[in-house]
Design a protein around this motif. Structure first.
Motif, PDB file in Angstrom:
ATOM      1  N   ALA A 109       0.831  -1.207   0.000  1.00 23.31           N
ATOM      2  CA  ALA A 109       0.000   0.000   0.000  1.00 23.31           C
ATOM      3  C   ALA A 109       0.866   1.258   0.000  1.00 23.31           C
ATOM      4  N   ALA A 110       1.925   1.267   0.798  1.00 19.21           N
ATOM      5  CA  ALA A 110       2.809   2.432   0.846  1.00 19.21           C
ATOM      6  C   ALA A 110       3.524   2.623  -0.482  1.00 19.21           C
ATOM      7  N   GLY A 111       3.906   1.539  -1.124  1.00 15.09           N
ATOM      8  CA  GLY A 111       4.567   1.646  -2.427  1.00 15.09           C
ATOM      9  C   GLY A 111       3.661   2.233  -3.489  1.00 15.09           C
ATOM     10  N   ALA A 112       2.422   1.763  -3.523  1.00 13.81           N
ATOM     11  CA  ALA A 112       1.469   2.281  -4.505  1.00 13.81           C
ATOM     12  C   ALA A 112       1.135   3.744  -4.231  1.00 13.81           C
ATOM     13  N   TYR A 113       0.916   4.069  -2.973  1.00 15.14           N
ATOM     14  CA  TYR A 113       0.601   5.450  -2.608  1.00 15.14           C
ATOM     15  C   TYR A 113       1.788   6.368  -2.869  1.00 15.14           C
ATOM     16  N   GLY A 114       2.975   5.909  -2.494  1.00 10.10           N
ATOM     17  CA  GLY A 114       4.176   6.724  -2.669  1.00 10.10           C
ATOM     18  C   GLY A 114       4.476   7.003  -4.125  1.00 10.10           C
ATOM     19  N   ALA A 115       4.268   6.018  -4.987  1.00  8.35           N
ATOM     20  CA  ALA A 115       4.555   6.217  -6.410  1.00  8.35           C
ATOM     21  C   ALA A 115       3.638   7.273  -7.006  1.00  8.35           C
TER      22      ALA A 115
END
Length: 87
Positions: free
Chosen positions: A30-36
């Motif tokens: 979730a953090a990876g998708a949001y961060g991107a």
């Protein structure tokens, strides 16, 4: 009863470890998708004021600032119990 107690403790620890691993994997994705998405949008916004920063650098700066602010809040709140004073 002692062996049964040890088995129960072991199984509880394994369940906790498995659930923690699953929660961390979910949070990582979730953090990876949001961060991107957020980093790309922020980089486009920074280009409007002629600051050309790659999106991955924006995400790295955000992570560093989150860690630094967390440490500062921890220290300002009193730090480790038993320490003589805060910042």
């Amino acid at each position: 009863m002692n062996a049964l107690h040890a088995i129960a403790i072991l199984l509880s620890g394994l369940c906790f470890a498995g659930l923690s691993w699953a929660a961390l994997r979910c949070a990582e994705k979730a953090a990876g998708a949001y961060g991107a998405g957020t980093a790309a949008a922020t980089a486009r916004g920074l280009e409007d004021i002629f600051l050309f920063v790659p999106p991955h650098r924006v995400a790295e700066m955000a992570a560093i600032m989150a860690a630094v602010s967390g440490v500062l809040v921890f220290l300002a709140a009193g730090g480790v119990a038993g320490s003589p004073m805060a910042i």
